[in-house]
Design a protein around this motif. Structure first.
Motif, PDB file in Angstrom:
ATOM      1  N   GLY A 297     -29.381  18.121  -7.429  1.00 46.07           N
ATOM      2  CA  GLY A 297     -29.026  18.136  -5.894  1.00 46.07           C
ATOM      3  C   GLY A 297     -27.441  18.242  -5.766  1.00 46.07           C
ATOM      4  N   THR A 298     -26.979  17.769  -4.588  1.00 43.00           N
ATOM      5  CA  THR A 298     -25.741  17.873  -4.449  1.00 43.00           C
ATOM      6  C   THR A 298     -24.848  17.041  -5.301  1.00 43.00           C
ATOM      7  OG1 THR A 298     -26.133  18.426  -1.904  1.00 43.00           O
ATOM      8  CG2 THR A 298     -23.768  17.894  -2.659  1.00 43.00           C
ATOM      9  N   ARG A 299     -23.544  17.763  -5.643  1.00 41.91           N
ATOM     10  CA  ARG A 299     -22.593  16.935  -6.480  1.00 41.91           C
ATOM     11  C   ARG A 299     -22.426  15.666  -5.967  1.00 41.91           C
ATOM     12  NH1 ARG A 299     -19.026  19.863  -9.785  1.00 41.91           N
ATOM     13  NH2 ARG A 299     -19.555  22.098  -9.821  1.00 41.91           N
ATOM     14  N   ASP A 300     -22.113  14.657  -6.864  1.00 44.33           N
ATOM     15  CA  ASP A 300     -22.290  13.268  -6.853  1.00 44.33           C
ATOM     16  C   ASP A 300     -21.132  12.656  -7.818  1.00 44.33           C
ATOM     17  OD1 ASP A 300     -22.348  10.470  -6.377  1.00 44.33           O
ATOM     18  OD2 ASP A 300     -24.406  10.464  -6.720  1.00 44.33           O
ATOM     19  N   ALA A 301     -20.154  12.148  -7.180  1.00 43.45           N
ATOM     20  CA  ALA A 301     -18.798  11.748  -8.176  1.00 43.45           C
ATOM     21  C   ALA A 301     -19.310  10.328  -8.816  1.00 43.45           C
ATOM     22  CB  ALA A 301     -17.691  11.347  -7.142  1.00 43.45           C
ATOM     23  N   ALA A 302     -20.528   9.766  -8.230  1.00 38.41           N
ATOM     24  CA  ALA A 302     -20.740   8.772  -9.309  1.00 38.41           C
ATOM     25  C   ALA A 302     -21.831   9.140 -10.369  1.00 38.41           C
ATOM     26  CB  ALA A 302     -21.645   7.813  -8.368  1.00 38.41           C
ATOM     27  N   ARG A 303     -22.323  10.493 -10.393  1.00 40.74           N
ATOM     28  CA  ARG A 303     -23.053  10.832 -11.457  1.00 40.74           C
ATOM     29  C   ARG A 303     -22.203  11.075 -12.804  1.00 40.74           C
ATOM     30  NH1 ARG A 303     -28.149  13.242 -11.711  1.00 40.74           N
ATOM     31  NH2 ARG A 303     -28.164  13.542  -9.298  1.00 40.74           N
ATOM     32  N   ASP A 304     -22.849  10.269 -13.930  1.00 38.98           N
ATOM     33  CA  ASP A 304     -22.311  10.573 -15.034  1.00 38.98           C
ATOM     34  C   ASP A 304     -21.877  12.017 -15.556  1.00 38.98           C
ATOM     35  OD1 ASP A 304     -21.319  10.245 -17.923  1.00 38.98           O
ATOM     36  OD2 ASP A 304     -22.865   9.363 -18.608  1.00 38.98           O
ATOM     37  N   PRO A 305     -20.513  12.622 -15.821  1.00 38.88           N
ATOM     38  CA  PRO A 305     -20.485  13.829 -16.106  1.00 38.88           C
ATOM     39  C   PRO A 305     -20.920  14.606 -17.570  1.00 38.88           C
ATOM     40  CG  PRO A 305     -18.398  12.410 -16.515  1.00 38.88           C
ATOM     41  CD  PRO A 305     -19.570  11.494 -15.802  1.00 38.88           C
ATOM     42  N   HIS A 306     -21.303  13.284 -18.379  1.00 34.92           N
ATOM     43  CA  HIS A 306     -21.965  13.658 -19.732  1.00 34.92           C
ATOM     44  C   HIS A 306     -23.407  13.740 -19.588  1.00 34.92           C
ATOM     45  CE1 HIS A 306     -18.076  11.693 -20.623  1.00 34.92           C
ATOM     46  NE2 HIS A 306     -18.009  12.832 -21.500  1.00 34.92           N
TER      47      HIS A 306
ATOM     48  N   LEU B 282     -26.758  15.458 -19.398  1.00 33.64           N
ATOM     49  CA  LEU B 282     -27.301  16.796 -20.217  1.00 33.64           C
ATOM     50  C   LEU B 282     -28.291  17.225 -19.296  1.00 33.64           C
ATOM     51  CD1 LEU B 282     -27.472  16.035 -23.878  1.00 33.64           C
ATOM     52  CD2 LEU B 282     -25.510  16.867 -22.897  1.00 33.64           C
ATOM     53  N   VAL B 283     -28.202  18.627 -19.165  1.00 37.28           N
ATOM     54  CA  VAL B 283     -28.847  19.479 -18.233  1.00 37.28           C
ATOM     55  C   VAL B 283     -29.872  20.355 -19.030  1.00 37.28           C
ATOM     56  CG1 VAL B 283     -29.108  20.846 -16.181  1.00 37.28           C
ATOM     57  CG2 VAL B 283     -27.395  19.079 -16.354  1.00 37.28           C
ATOM     58  N   GLU B 284     -31.315  20.480 -18.689  1.00 34.55           N
ATOM     59  CA  GLU B 284     -31.911  21.575 -19.331  1.00 34.55           C
ATOM     60  C   GLU B 284     -31.493  22.872 -19.049  1.00 34.55           C
ATOM     61  OE1 GLU B 284     -36.034  20.757 -18.629  1.00 34.55           O
ATOM     62  OE2 GLU B 284     -35.986  18.855 -19.849  1.00 34.55           O
TER      63      GLU B 284
ATOM     64  N   GLN C 267     -20.355  18.276 -17.083  1.00 31.67           N
ATOM     65  CA  GLN C 267     -18.829  18.725 -17.643  1.00 31.67           C
ATOM     66  C   GLN C 267     -18.712  19.861 -18.338  1.00 31.67           C
ATOM     67  OE1 GLN C 267     -16.061  15.493 -18.835  1.00 31.67           O
ATOM     68  NE2 GLN C 267     -15.998  16.978 -20.884  1.00 31.67           N
ATOM     69  N   ASP C 268     -19.758  20.311 -19.062  1.00 34.12           N
ATOM     70  CA  ASP C 268     -19.862  21.495 -19.732  1.00 34.12           C
ATOM     71  C   ASP C 268     -20.037  22.700 -18.722  1.00 34.12           C
ATOM     72  OD1 ASP C 268     -19.445  20.306 -22.190  1.00 34.12           O
ATOM     73  OD2 ASP C 268     -21.328  20.320 -22.419  1.00 34.12           O
ATOM     74  N   ILE C 269     -20.838  22.535 -17.811  1.00 36.34           N
ATOM     75  CA  ILE C 269     -21.245  23.613 -16.889  1.00 36.34           C
ATOM     76  C   ILE C 269     -20.030  24.035 -15.914  1.00 36.34           C
ATOM     77  CG2 ILE C 269     -22.648  23.741 -14.562  1.00 36.34           C
ATOM     78  CD1 ILE C 269     -24.680  22.071 -15.834  1.00 36.34           C
ATOM     79  N   ASP C 270     -19.378  22.686 -15.607  1.00 33.77           N
ATOM     80  CA  ASP C 270     -18.064  23.152 -14.853  1.00 33.77           C
ATOM     81  C   ASP C 270     -16.785  23.788 -15.323  1.00 33.77           C
ATOM     82  OD1 ASP C 270     -18.947  21.818 -12.322  1.00 33.77           O
ATOM     83  OD2 ASP C 270     -18.100  20.057 -12.694  1.00 33.77           O
ATOM     84  N   SER C 271     -16.783  23.456 -16.790  1.00 32.85           N
ATOM     85  CA  SER C 271     -15.925  24.191 -17.822  1.00 32.85           C
ATOM     86  C   SER C 271     -16.402  25.571 -17.872  1.00 32.85           C
ATOM     87  CB  SER C 271     -15.786  23.398 -19.379  1.00 32.85           C
ATOM     88  OG  SER C 271     -15.580  22.218 -18.929  1.00 32.85           O
ATOM     89  N   GLN C 272     -17.582  25.881 -18.438  1.00 32.58           N
ATOM     90  CA  GLN C 272     -18.214  27.307 -18.389  1.00 32.58           C
ATOM     91  C   GLN C 272     -17.643  27.995 -17.085  1.00 32.58           C
ATOM     92  OE1 GLN C 272     -19.047  28.975 -20.787  1.00 32.58           O
ATOM     93  NE2 GLN C 272     -20.067  30.846 -19.764  1.00 32.58           N
TER      94      GLN C 272
END
Length: 458
Positions: free
Chosen positions: A201-210, A212-214, A318-323
């Motif tokens: 869903g929408t970005r959530d600052a409370a979500r753990d940036p680590h 992992l996403v399929e 975090q990796d998704i944003d970096s990419q």
């Protein structure tokens, strides 16, 4: 974490659990005078000062470390048993105080530091030195003096990339255990279960940036892969070697060429970053050196790689944003399209098939325009792997430089340890690298010199 060093050392006492708190000099002297080594010390009595006085550890600069959620903290062990954090110069009275402080910088919700299980002295957890002290001076001591509460501490103190812990010392041995006598590398992972992109869903600052996403497939989002990719086997070999050397996350860049006519991205060279991720001061010089190497070889920057040492080779938020950031930078001001390839290497994840590392090429598709606050969509990239004719001198030199860089690192992998009942970690590395072998079979003899250098680090 990047605060300026204070003008005078600041003593920090937060997070020091009563049972882990360092004794004052007077308390320590009173305890020894009243009990002697023949009497049992409480867990609180076995402090860094005790270990220093009895010669199990020695003071020194940069010999203490904490690895937590992909971050590394380095500390000095002082003569009085206190810890000085290298980055800021702050002084901590106990391992627990330092661990709690550092972990709260990364994860503000962290309530305790689990100091003896978190802090490493020359690469080994302090709890192992406490065990050795008890075996030496109080062999009849109940091992619950050190194990109480510390099984719980093992849960989240190592890197969050799925954890691997070592079995230390055979409890049936009657002789004094050696600190380096490590047994089978055993899975005790608290798995991080990857989530599907559609659940974010929408970005959530409370979500753990680590988190992992399929990966999705291009076809699943009604798209075609907009470019083709060919990766040299020497790139994979050097990258895989780099990721195997340390239990901490590593990063590097990929050099190659982009052909706008054929829409082919060719990855020809890996450039490992020989620096610690936490060392922000050294990063610009390392990146400048890599840029010069790219220019001298007539190559362009076409991507990057990093490791998930003990976890699945899937991107985190975090990796998704970096990419996505890398993709936008490579696109440049002309708005011309040039792809940027991301690769994740998972060398020590026990969920891998066999001994080979899992290597995952990926790309990020921007979210739909009508949902600009969503995360980018990570997609799997189909790649053609091209077998090189031989191992180049460049790759061999880079491997030797990496060995020297990590030689004295506290998180250097112990290559003599066992990965599985019949396979040492060094044998695992050899087997994984053999999957990227060049056509010239003499490479195995050439690499033996590199493997001998790895043995010499232990």
């Amino acid at each position: 974490m990047g605060s300026e060093p204070p003008s005078s050392p600041q003593v920090v006492e937060e997070g020091a659990d009563e049972e882990d708190e360092e004794l004052s000099g007077a308390e320590d002297a009173d305890l020894r005078a009243s009990s002697g080594r023949g009497s049992l010390l409480t867990r609180r009595g076995i402090t860094l000062r005790v270990l220093l006085k009895d010669g199990l550890v020695e003071p020194g600069d940069g010999i203490l470390s904490i690895h937590y959620l992909g971050k590394t903290f380095v500390g000095d062990l002082l003569n009085d048993g206190k810890i000085r954090w290298v980055e800021t110069g702050q002084i901590f009275n106990s391992p627990s105080a330092w661990a709690t402080h550092c972990k709260r910088l990364v994860n503000p919700a962290k309530k305790s530091g689990c100091g003896w299980a978190s802090v490493r002295y020359r690469g080994q957890k302090l709890v192992q030195y406490k065990t050795t002290w008890l075996h030496k001076y109080q062999p009849s001591a109940d091992m619950s003096l050190i194990s109480e509460g510390e099984d719980d501490e093992m849960g989240d103190d190592d890197e969050e990339e799925g954890k691997t812990t070592m079995l230390v010392e055979d409890k049936n041995k009657k002789s004094k255990p050696e600190l380096h006598d490590i047994g089978l590398m055993q899975r005790r992972d608290r798995e991080r279960i990857p989530v599907r992109y559609c659940t974010l869903g929408t970005r959530d600052a409370a979500r753990d940036p680590h988190t992992l996403v399929e990966l999705s497939a291009f076809s699943a989002i009604n798209r075609f892969q907009p470019f083709n990719v060919a990766v040299s086997s020497n790139v994979l070999l050097l990258m895989d070697f780099h990721c195997h050397l340390t239990t901490s996350e590593v990063v590097g860049y990929l050099g190659g060429r982009w052909d706008t006519n054929t829409q082919l991205l060719t990855v020809l060279r890996a450039f490992p970053c020989r620096t610690r991720l936490a060392d922000k001061d050294a990063a610009p010089a390392v990146e400048e050196e890599i840029c010069q190497n790219l220019f001298m070889r007539g190559l362009s920057l076409v991507g990057w790689y990093h490791s998930h040492p003990r976890g699945p080779a899937l991107p985190s938020l975090q990796d998704i944003d970096s990419q996505m950031d890398h993709q936008l930078r490579l696109q440049g001001s002309s708005n011309g399209f040039q792809p940027c390839l991301g690769i994740i290497c998972g060398p020590y994840y026990h969920g891998n098939q066999g001994v080979a590392s899992t290597i995952t090429p990926f790309w990020v598709v921007p979210p739909p325009e009508q949902r600009p606050n969503d995360y980018g969509i990570p997609v799997a990239v189909e790649v053609t792997y091209v077998q090189d004719n031989f191992l180049t001198t460049d790759v061999l030199n880079e491997m030797m430089l990496l060995v020297e860089f990590y030689r004295s690192a506290p998180d250097l992998v112990q290559f003599s340890q066992m990965w599985s009942p019949n396979t040492s970690i060094l044998d695992k590395i050899k087997a994984s690298l053999s999957g990227h072998a060049p056509k010239d079979q003499a490479y195995a003899q050439i690499l033996e010199h590199v493997y001998n250098q790895l043995r010499s680090t232990q």
